[in-house]
Design an enzyme around this catalytic site. Structure first.
Site, PDB file in Angstrom:
ATOM      1  N   HIS A 113     -11.826  69.510 -15.691  1.00  0.00           N
ATOM      2  CA  HIS A 113     -11.623  69.308 -14.118  1.00  0.00           C
ATOM      3  C   HIS A 113     -10.614  68.085 -13.820  1.00  0.00           C
ATOM      4  CE1 HIS A 113     -15.101  71.916 -13.738  1.00  0.00           C
ATOM      5  NE2 HIS A 113     -14.611  72.149 -12.616  1.00  0.00           N
ATOM      6  N   GLY A 114     -10.452  67.213 -14.670  1.00  0.00           N
ATOM      7  CA  GLY A 114      -9.610  66.142 -14.595  1.00  0.00           C
ATOM      8  C   GLY A 114      -8.413  66.370 -14.151  1.00  0.00           C
TER       9      GLY A 114
END
Length: 199
Positions: free
Chosen positions: A120-121
């Protein structure tokens, strides 16, 4: 190649493996690593989460560890760091709303410094508005966020390096993702013959 100063931005329920493995591996090969969170001080802890894929429509999440921070993001000067690392998990959902996080990310792109993001970075990168023209990957469920993040931004289905940006999909990509980052940094790892009882 000299050791790099690496900044890792995390928050509560960052993905456990993506924080712990990256932190330990980068230190193991000689880099200096600070892990920081907005609104928390060095010595405070975050709670991590472990994500697993078991054939359901999405991952399951269980409680990970208490991870001790080494710096406070609110006090960090990004000029003092060579590399930025953004683990995934649930934390990027709210970290992308913190201005100190977005300003820090923009600094690394403006200065053309290496950035590595996984899972999800890339949601944070999308919110920072830095992805114009980049080819990158992410957790497949974040693909729509990435594809709408900038003009000419392209999502691909594998660990990817585009210029100074290295991206991976999940903790299952950690070894390849970190290897790509270390290659970008010019980190050389030498292997010596083990010492035996006969030596």
């Amino acid at each position: 190649m000299p050791a790099k100063d690496i900044l890792v931005i995390v928050g509560d329920f960052s993905e456990d493996y993506e924080v712990m493995v990256a932190y330990q591996a980068l230190q193991m090969v000689g880099h200096d690593v600070d892990v920081a969170c907005p609104d928390k001080e060095a010595g405070d802890t975050i709670k991590t989460a472990i994500h697993d894929f078991r054939g359901d429509q999405t991952y399951i999440e269980t409680r990970g560890h208490d991870f001790e921070l080494t710096a406070s993001l609110n006090d960090v000067d990004p000029n003092e760091y060579d590399v930025l690392l953004l683990p995934g998990g649930r934390a990027p959902e709210y970290l992308r709303t913190r201005e100190v996080v977005l300003e820090t990310v923009r600094h690394f792109f403006e200065e053309d410094k290496p950035v590595a993001a996984i899972c999800h970075g890339p949601q944070i990168l999308a919110a920072a508005g830095v992805l114009d023209g980049y080819e990158l990957t992410s957790l497949p469920d974040v693909r729509t966020d990435v594809e709408h993040a900038g003009a000419g931004c392209t999502w691909v289905d594998e660990v990817t390096r585009d210029g100074n940006l290295v991206t991976g999909q999940t903790w299952e990509d950690l070894s390849e993702w970190l290897a790509e980052l270390l290659d970008l940094l010019g980190t050389e790892i030498s292997h010596e013959e083990p010492i035996t009882a006969d030596d």
